[in-house]
Every structure is written in C-alpha cells, then in structure tokens.
Scaffold this motif. Structure first.
Motif, PDB file in Angstrom:
ATOM      1  N   ALA A  38       0.882  -0.919   0.005  1.00 41.61           N
ATOM      2  CA  ALA A  38      -0.151  -0.037   0.509  1.00 41.61           C
ATOM      3  C   ALA A  38       0.158   1.586  -0.135  1.00 41.61           C
ATOM      4  CB  ALA A  38      -1.338  -0.044   1.185  1.00 41.61           C
ATOM      5  N   SER A  39       0.613   2.012  -1.007  1.00 37.31           N
ATOM      6  CA  SER A  39       1.286   3.107  -1.077  1.00 37.31           C
ATOM      7  C   SER A  39       0.816   4.663  -1.834  1.00 37.31           C
ATOM      8  CB  SER A  39       2.568   3.021  -1.556  1.00 37.31           C
ATOM      9  OG  SER A  39       3.179   4.458  -1.915  1.00 37.31           O
ATOM     10  N   PRO A  56       0.651   5.564 -13.272  1.00 35.04           N
ATOM     11  CA  PRO A  56       1.467   6.534 -12.856  1.00 35.04           C
ATOM     12  C   PRO A  56       2.813   5.581 -12.778  1.00 35.04           C
ATOM     13  CG  PRO A  56      -0.738   6.798 -11.827  1.00 35.04           C
ATOM     14  CD  PRO A  56      -0.928   5.412 -12.829  1.00 35.04           C
ATOM     15  N   ALA A  57       4.044   5.827 -12.768  1.00 32.02           N
ATOM     16  CA  ALA A  57       5.080   5.088 -13.191  1.00 32.02           C
ATOM     17  C   ALA A  57       4.990   4.183 -11.551  1.00 32.02           C
ATOM     18  CB  ALA A  57       6.347   6.376 -13.721  1.00 32.02           C
ATOM     19  N   GLU A  58       4.998   5.210 -10.627  1.00 25.52           N
ATOM     20  CA  GLU A  58       4.702   4.552  -9.086  1.00 25.52           C
ATOM     21  C   GLU A  58       4.103   2.895  -8.846  1.00 25.52           C
ATOM     22  OE1 GLU A  58       4.768   7.258 -10.056  1.00 25.52           O
ATOM     23  OE2 GLU A  58       5.631   9.045  -9.206  1.00 25.52           O
ATOM     24  N   GLN A  59       2.734   3.145  -9.702  1.00 22.10           N
ATOM     25  CA  GLN A  59       2.590   2.573  -9.688  1.00 22.10           C
ATOM     26  C   GLN A  59       2.027   1.218 -10.757  1.00 22.10           C
ATOM     27  OE1 GLN A  59      -2.474   2.825 -11.256  1.00 22.10           O
ATOM     28  NE2 GLN A  59      -2.912   1.063 -11.098  1.00 22.10           N
ATOM     29  N   VAL A  66       5.063  -6.375  -6.031  1.00 21.76           N
ATOM     30  CA  VAL A  66       4.110  -7.267  -5.426  1.00 21.76           C
ATOM     31  C   VAL A  66       4.411  -8.481  -6.359  1.00 21.76           C
ATOM     32  CG1 VAL A  66       2.661  -5.789  -4.183  1.00 21.76           C
ATOM     33  CG2 VAL A  66       2.310  -6.541  -6.149  1.00 21.76           C
ATOM     34  N   ALA A  67       4.494  -8.362  -7.416  1.00 26.14           N
ATOM     35  CA  ALA A  67       4.563  -9.953  -8.354  1.00 26.14           C
ATOM     36  C   ALA A  67       5.822 -10.379  -7.743  1.00 26.14           C
ATOM     37  CB  ALA A  67       4.724  -9.486 -10.110  1.00 26.14           C
ATOM     38  N   VAL A  86      -2.029  -4.665  -4.578  1.00 26.66           N
ATOM     39  CA  VAL A  86      -1.222  -3.232  -4.120  1.00 26.66           C
ATOM     40  C   VAL A  86      -2.836  -2.467  -3.946  1.00 26.66           C
ATOM     41  CG1 VAL A  86      -0.786  -1.263  -6.242  1.00 26.66           C
ATOM     42  CG2 VAL A  86       0.357  -3.938  -6.101  1.00 26.66           C
ATOM     43  N   GLN A  87      -2.951  -1.666  -2.978  1.00 28.21           N
ATOM     44  CA  GLN A  87      -3.571  -0.521  -2.634  1.00 28.21           C
ATOM     45  C   GLN A  87      -3.241   0.890  -2.318  1.00 28.21           C
ATOM     46  OE1 GLN A  87      -4.962  -2.175   1.039  1.00 28.21           O
ATOM     47  NE2 GLN A  87      -5.743  -4.174   0.113  1.00 28.21           N
ATOM     48  N   PRO A  88      -3.809   1.598  -3.351  1.00 30.31           N
ATOM     49  CA  PRO A  88      -3.096   3.105  -3.468  1.00 30.31           C
ATOM     50  C   PRO A  88      -3.436   3.755  -2.494  1.00 30.31           C
ATOM     51  CG  PRO A  88      -4.798   2.606  -4.695  1.00 30.31           C
ATOM     52  CD  PRO A  88      -4.645   1.464  -4.393  1.00 30.31           C
TER      53      PRO A  88
END
Length: 299
Positions: A38-39, A56-59, A66-67, A86-88
């Motif tokens: 999460a981020s 987004p590049a961060e995503q 996580v993969a 992944v949780q934003p």
C-alpha cells in the motif's frame, strides 16, 4: 476458506524477511498467503519506467514489487496459495482493514525512507495499536542467538483467566511441534525494599509465591488446541517466574525463542489498543519476532 496470513511488503530488506516468515507461517498453518503493498504513490527509489502505459510510474513499480514478492513466496513454499494486491492508500489504513479478514498480519520492523533507521517503523507501531487480529513484527536483522526450534514465549498478565495472547501462543507452539514458556514477572514493592532489604538465604518472597500461584491458576485453565491429524504429541508448557520489570524479563526469556507473544487491551471509548511500556519495549528490543494479540481476538 480459511482466513489468510497477510504480509505487508515495501521492497525493503526487512519486508523480505517478513515475507519469508509469513510464507512459512502460511505453510505451517495451512492458510493462504496474501501479499499487500500500500502506498500513496510517494517517490520511489531508482529509475522510473519511460513507457507510456497510461498508469502512474509508481503504480507500475508497485505492481512489479508485489509480483516479485509473490514469486519469491511461491518459490519458497510451493504448497501455499499466494495472491498479491496493490492498494493506493495509506499503508496503516490498508493493513488495518486487511486485519478484519486475516488470521494475522506480518510486517518488518523497519520501513523505507526516513524511518528506515528506526528500530521499529511508524507503520509497525501504528498497526500493532489498531489491528483487529494478531500482528507479528519481524526484526530487520538476524538474531545473534540462533532460535531453539519451536520455542514460543508468552507473557502472562494479571488476569486470572488465560488471555487471548496465551491462547494464541499455545496454538503457535503446537503448530511448530514445539514448547511454550509462560513467563510471569514479579517485583517487590519499593517500600519493602527500603524497610526489609533482601539478603542471601532469605526465604522466598510472598510476592514470588503469589506470582507462582497465579501462573499455575492461569495455565490450568489454558486448554491445548486440538492436535492435527497424525500428531499425537502434546505441547509441553514450561513455567518461568522471574523478578524484575516485565519488559526486561520477557526480552531475556525470548533470547533463543522463535516467537514472543504479548497481549494488548482494547481501550474503552477509542477504536485502538492500549500499547503500554511492555509492548513498546518488546517491539523495539526483543531479539525475535513479536506477536501483539488484541484481548478481543478469538482466533
């Protein structure tokens, strides 16, 4: 479906240690493993992808993270079902929500960025105080003393009946085919030390006897979990009554343990837990993984 073991990852070395521990726990307890990152899309270290994917590049980096964590867990424990997500959003909020539907939540004691130098990161401390299930915090470095296989230590509080922490600790020892050490700390009141200083050969303190009797009373009511199929052995419970501050006694008792378990009480009128001095001390200084178990947890 059985509740999963949830592990929070952020790409740090500490989170990889937490991932490995969580994968082993999932295999031992025959539960699925859920890997969560999460981020709020804060700045990531390293180069960012240049391809225009519309995301987004961060995503993209988070998804790669996580993969990679999922593949690592699957390689370590092929028998475990692993999913990654992944949780934003804020890491604490995400993991607290995950704790509603988890057997336990695992994370490393140190995080990325400016909190990386702290012995216990802000996410770990906040999560331990708000989680609805046990939280296991994994030390960032390998303990100096090798752990004795299967050894679990639990602190026994003033309550007259077994706490949720004691029940959880016994189940952990049983799943490891190990042994449980139940620790009860006691202290002589300050006014007694001043008026009757201890001397060599003195009879046992009444406070020590009370601690021993209390420990026996709690352990008599502590019921061992049902053994798994094919396991006929019972879990051995050792008693330890030691004089001194509770946090110091527990840290010393956990020197060669695989896991130290402590409880936390739900605060009245507030949604969080009361993390007292003992909780803070063991989370910062214990030489092994620490499990904080809410007193409202029923397994």
């Amino acid at each position: 479906m059985r509740l999963p073991v949830v592990v929070g990852v952020d790409g740090s070395e500490g989170s990889l240690r937490a991932l490995d521990w969580a994968a082993a726990e999932a295999a031992r307890s025959r539960r699925p493993l859920r890997v969560v990152h999460a981020s709020l899309w804060e700045h990531y270290e390293g180069l960012r992808p240049t391809a225009d994917t519309g995301r987004p590049a961060e995503q993209i980096l988070a998804e790669h993270l996580v993969a990679s964590a999922r593949d690592r867990a699957q390689d370590l424990r092929p028998e475990v079902s692993v999913v990654a997500d992944v949780q934003p959003e804020d890491p604490v909020a995400a993991l607290v929500r995950e704790s509603h539907e988890a057997a336990l939540v695992v994370l490393g004691s140190r995080g990325r960025g400016r909190i990386a130098g702290m012995l216990l990161g802000s996410v770990g401390l906040a999560l331990a105080g708000r989680s609805h299930c046990p939280v296991v915090v994994i030390p960032a470095v390998q303990p100096r003393t090798p752990a004795e296989p299967g050894r679990v230590v639990v602190g026994i509080s003033d309550a007259t009946s077994p706490s949720a922490a004691a029940v959880f600790a016994l189940a952990q020892a049983a799943s490891r085919h190990g042994e449980l050490t139940a620790v009860r700390a006691w202290r002589r009141p300050a006014h007694e030390l001043l008026s009757h200083p201890p001397f060599p050969g003195a009879p046992a303190s009444p406070h020590r006897r009370q601690a021993e009797e209390h420990l026996e009373e709690v352990l008599k009511a502590l019921k061992a979990p049902q053994p798994q199929e094919g396991d006929e052995s019972g879990t051995v419970i050792h008693r330890s009554v030691a004089r001194g501050p509770a946090h110091q006694v527990l840290i010393e008792a956990a020197e060669d343990a695989e896991l130290l378990v402590v409880g936390a009480r739900r605060s009245s009128g507030w949604h969080g837990l009361q993390l007292g001095p003992v909780n803070h001390a063991v989370l910062h200084y214990a030489p092994c993984p620490v499990a904080v178990v809410p007193d409202t947890y029923h397994g």
